[in-house]
Design an enzyme around this catalytic site. Structure first.
Site, PDB file in Angstrom:
ATOM      1  N   SER A 128       0.799  -1.233   0.000  1.00  0.00           N
ATOM      2  CA  SER A 128       0.000   0.000   0.000  1.00  0.00           C
ATOM      3  C   SER A 128       0.831   1.282   0.000  1.00  0.00           C
ATOM      4  CB  SER A 128      -0.948   0.022   1.193  1.00  0.00           C
ATOM      5  OG  SER A 128      -1.991  -0.889   0.982  1.00  0.00           O
ATOM      6  N   TYR A 144      -3.683  -3.135 -10.343  1.00  0.00           N
ATOM      7  CA  TYR A 144      -3.519  -2.797  -8.918  1.00  0.00           C
ATOM      8  C   TYR A 144      -2.590  -3.784  -8.196  1.00  0.00           C
ATOM      9  CZ  TYR A 144      -4.958  -2.630  -3.979  1.00  0.00           C
ATOM     10  OH  TYR A 144      -4.964  -2.602  -2.598  1.00  0.00           O
ATOM     11  N   TYR A 158      -4.790   3.752   8.030  1.00  0.00           N
ATOM     12  CA  TYR A 158      -6.170   3.234   8.087  1.00  0.00           C
ATOM     13  C   TYR A 158      -6.813   3.540   9.444  1.00  0.00           C
ATOM     14  CZ  TYR A 158      -4.024   1.149   4.115  1.00  0.00           C
ATOM     15  OH  TYR A 158      -3.342   0.989   2.949  1.00  0.00           O
ATOM     16  N   LYS A 202       0.457   3.309  -3.031  1.00  0.00           N
ATOM     17  CA  LYS A 202      -0.747   4.142  -3.271  1.00  0.00           C
ATOM     18  C   LYS A 202      -0.434   5.633  -3.193  1.00  0.00           C
ATOM     19  CE  LYS A 202      -3.619   0.390  -1.499  1.00  0.00           C
ATOM     20  NZ  LYS A 202      -4.394  -0.119  -0.361  1.00  0.00           N
ATOM     21  N   VAL A 211       1.112  -3.718   3.855  1.00  0.00           N
ATOM     22  CA  VAL A 211       1.096  -5.031   4.524  1.00  0.00           C
ATOM     23  C   VAL A 211       2.360  -5.851   4.274  1.00  0.00           C
ATOM     24  CG1 VAL A 211      -1.403  -5.358   4.829  1.00  0.00           C
ATOM     25  CG2 VAL A 211      -0.302  -6.111   2.704  1.00  0.00           C
TER      26      VAL A 211
HETATM   27  O1  DON Z   1      -4.912  -4.922  -1.591  1.00  0.00           O
HETATM   28  C1  DON Z   1      -4.312  -5.413  -0.639  1.00  0.00           C
HETATM   29  O2  DON Z   1      -4.885  -5.975   0.281  1.00  0.00           O
HETATM   30  C2  DON Z   1      -2.804  -5.280  -0.626  1.00  0.00           C
HETATM   31  N1  DON Z   1      -2.278  -5.399  -1.961  1.00  0.00           N
HETATM   32  C3  DON Z   1      -2.363  -3.975  -0.050  1.00  0.00           C
HETATM   33  C4  DON Z   1      -2.968  -3.690   1.308  1.00  0.00           C
HETATM   34  C5  DON Z   1      -2.059  -2.944   2.210  1.00  0.00           C
HETATM   35  O3  DON Z   1      -0.875  -2.882   2.029  1.00  0.00           O
HETATM   36  C6  DON Z   1      -2.685  -2.372   3.429  1.00  0.00           C
HETATM   37  N2  DON Z   1      -1.664  -1.814   4.310  1.00  0.00           N
HETATM   38  N3  DON Z   1      -1.370  -1.845   5.417  1.00  0.00           N
END
Ligand code: DON
Length: 305
Positions: free
Chosen positions: A65, A192, A240, A68, A258
Site C-alpha cells: 500500500s 492494482y 487506516y 498508493k 502489509v
Molecule cells: O490490496 C491489498 O490488500 C494489498 N495489496 C495492499 C494492502 C495494504 O498494504 C494495506 N496496508 N497496510
C-alpha cells in the site's frame, strides 16, 4: 548530525532485534505469508543527498500500500483536483479492505489509500493507457524520485495476490455497480496487484519520499501544494483505522503497507523508510511503528511543533 544519527539507528536496530515482539506477517497474500517476520531495516534521507541507515536497509521488500502514495501523485499530476469527484479525502475508521464502508459511501471510497480508493486511482490512471503503460508510469515516477532504475515488480507476489484477492474483487465489482470504475474489474484489479507488488529497499523508498518531503536537492516532481496535500492524506489516512494512534505516537505523515513497510515524511527535514514485516492488528508494521516513534521523539521531528 549524521554520525549521531547513525549511532542512534544502529542502537535502535539492536534493541528491536533484542525485543523480538515482531507481530504476524500478512498471510492473506500467500507469497507474503512465507516471509520471516523477524527482520528490520531503516533508512533516513536527509537534505542535500545524505543517507543514514541501519539493519536490513538494502533488502528488497513488497511495498504494497505504500505504492498508493505514488499512484496518487501520478493521478494528481495527470488530472489534478478532478480525482476528488471519484474518491474522498476523509479518514475511514474502518479496515483497509472494508466492504461495509464502500456501501455506506455509495461507491465513492472515503480516501485514496484504502483498497477501494486505490482501485479508483489505478482505474483513473488506466484511462487511455494499457495496464503495462500504466504500471510503467508509476514505476517511472518511483525510479525518477529515487534516482534509481533498479526498482521492479515482484511478479510472484502479484500472481499470489491475484489468485486469492477475493475481497478486492468484491470491492472492484461494487465500484463498477456504482458506476465508479471505468475499466473491466479484472483489468483494474490486475494492474492494482502489480502496482502493490513493486519491491524496493528502505534506502530506495526513503530516496523516493524526498519528493514529498520536498528535501533540498531532491528531484522537483511535485509542487509544494501537492506535496503538502499528499502529506495531509498520509497523516489522516495512511495507517487506516490506526491513523489516529500513529499520529498521536509519532506525529509525522506516514503510509504503511502489509509488506511491513512504512514511509514517513518530516517536511523539509527528512524522508524515512522503515521495514519490518510482522504486522499489528490494523495491518501496520508492529516494530516499524515502534521504530518510527523512537526516531521521531529522538530527533524532535513532528508536524505538531
Ligand atoms: O490490496 C491489498 O490488500 C494489498 N495489496 C495492499 C494492502 C495494504 O498494504 C494495506 N496496508 N497496510
Amino acid at each position: 548530525m549524521t554520525d549521531a544519527l547513525k549511532t542512534f539507528l544502529t542502537d535502535l536496530d539492536l534493541d528491536i532485534r533484542a525485543q523480538g515482539d515482531w507481530g504476524q506477517v500478512a498471510d492473506y497474500i500467500p507469497e507474503l505469508g512465507r516471509i520471516d517476520p523477524a527482520q528490520f531495516g531503516i533508512a533516513v534521507a536527509l537534505p542535500g543527498g545524505g543517507m543514514v541507515s541501519a539493519g536490513q536497509a538494502r533488502q528488497r521488500f513488497s511495498i504494497q500500500s505504500v505504492s498508493k502514495v505514488f499512484s496518487l501523485a501520478c493521478v494528481l499530476g495527470r488530472i489534478g483536483e478532478q480525482i476528488w469527484t471519484r474518491v474522498g479525502r476523509e479518514p475511514s475508521g474502518q479496515r483497509f479492505d472494508s466492504i461495509l464502508a464502500l456501501e455506506h459511501e455509495n461507491g465513492r471510497p472515503r480516501n485514496p489509500f484504502i483498497n477501494a480508493g486505490a482501485l479508483v486511482t489505478t482505474d483513473e490512471l488506466l484511462t487511455g493507457r494499457a495496464p503495462k503503460e500504466t504500471l510503467a508510469e508509476t514505476l517511472g515516477f518511483l525510479r525518477a524520485a529515487a534516482e534509481d532504475d533498479d526498482i521492479h515488480i515482484d511478479k510472484a507476489v502479484a500472481r499470489s495476490e491475484a489468485a486469492t484477492g477475493h475481497r478486492n474483487a468484491a470491492l472492484a465489482h461494487y465500484l463498477k455497480s456504482c458506476d465508479n470504475l471505468r475499466n473491466p474489474p479484472e483489468i483494474t484489479l490486475g494492474t492494482y496487484v502489480h502496482q502493490c507488488a513493486i519491491e524496493m529497499t528502505c534506502e530506495q523508498l526513503a530516496r523516493a519520499g524526498r519528493v514529498i518531503a520536498q528535501l533540498p536537492g531532491a528531484p522537483r516532481m511535485l509542487t509544494p501544494l501537492k506535496a503538502r496535500r499528499i502529506s495531509a492524506l498520509m497523516m489522516m489516512c495512511g495507517h487506516y483505522d490506526g491513523s489516529g494512534d500513529f499520529a498521536f505516537r509519532v506525529g509525522l505523515p506516514a503510509k504503511s503497507g502489509v509488506g511491513g513497510g512504512i514511509l514517513l515524511i518530516a517536511p523539509g527535514q527528512a524522508s524515512i523508510a522503515i521495514w519490518s514485516p510482522g504486522l499489528d492488528g490494523y495491518g501496520n508494521s508492529r516494530m516499524g511503528s515502534h521504530a518510527a516513534e523512537r526516531l521521531a521523539h529522538h530527533m524532535g521531528w513532528s508536524v505538531f511543533g
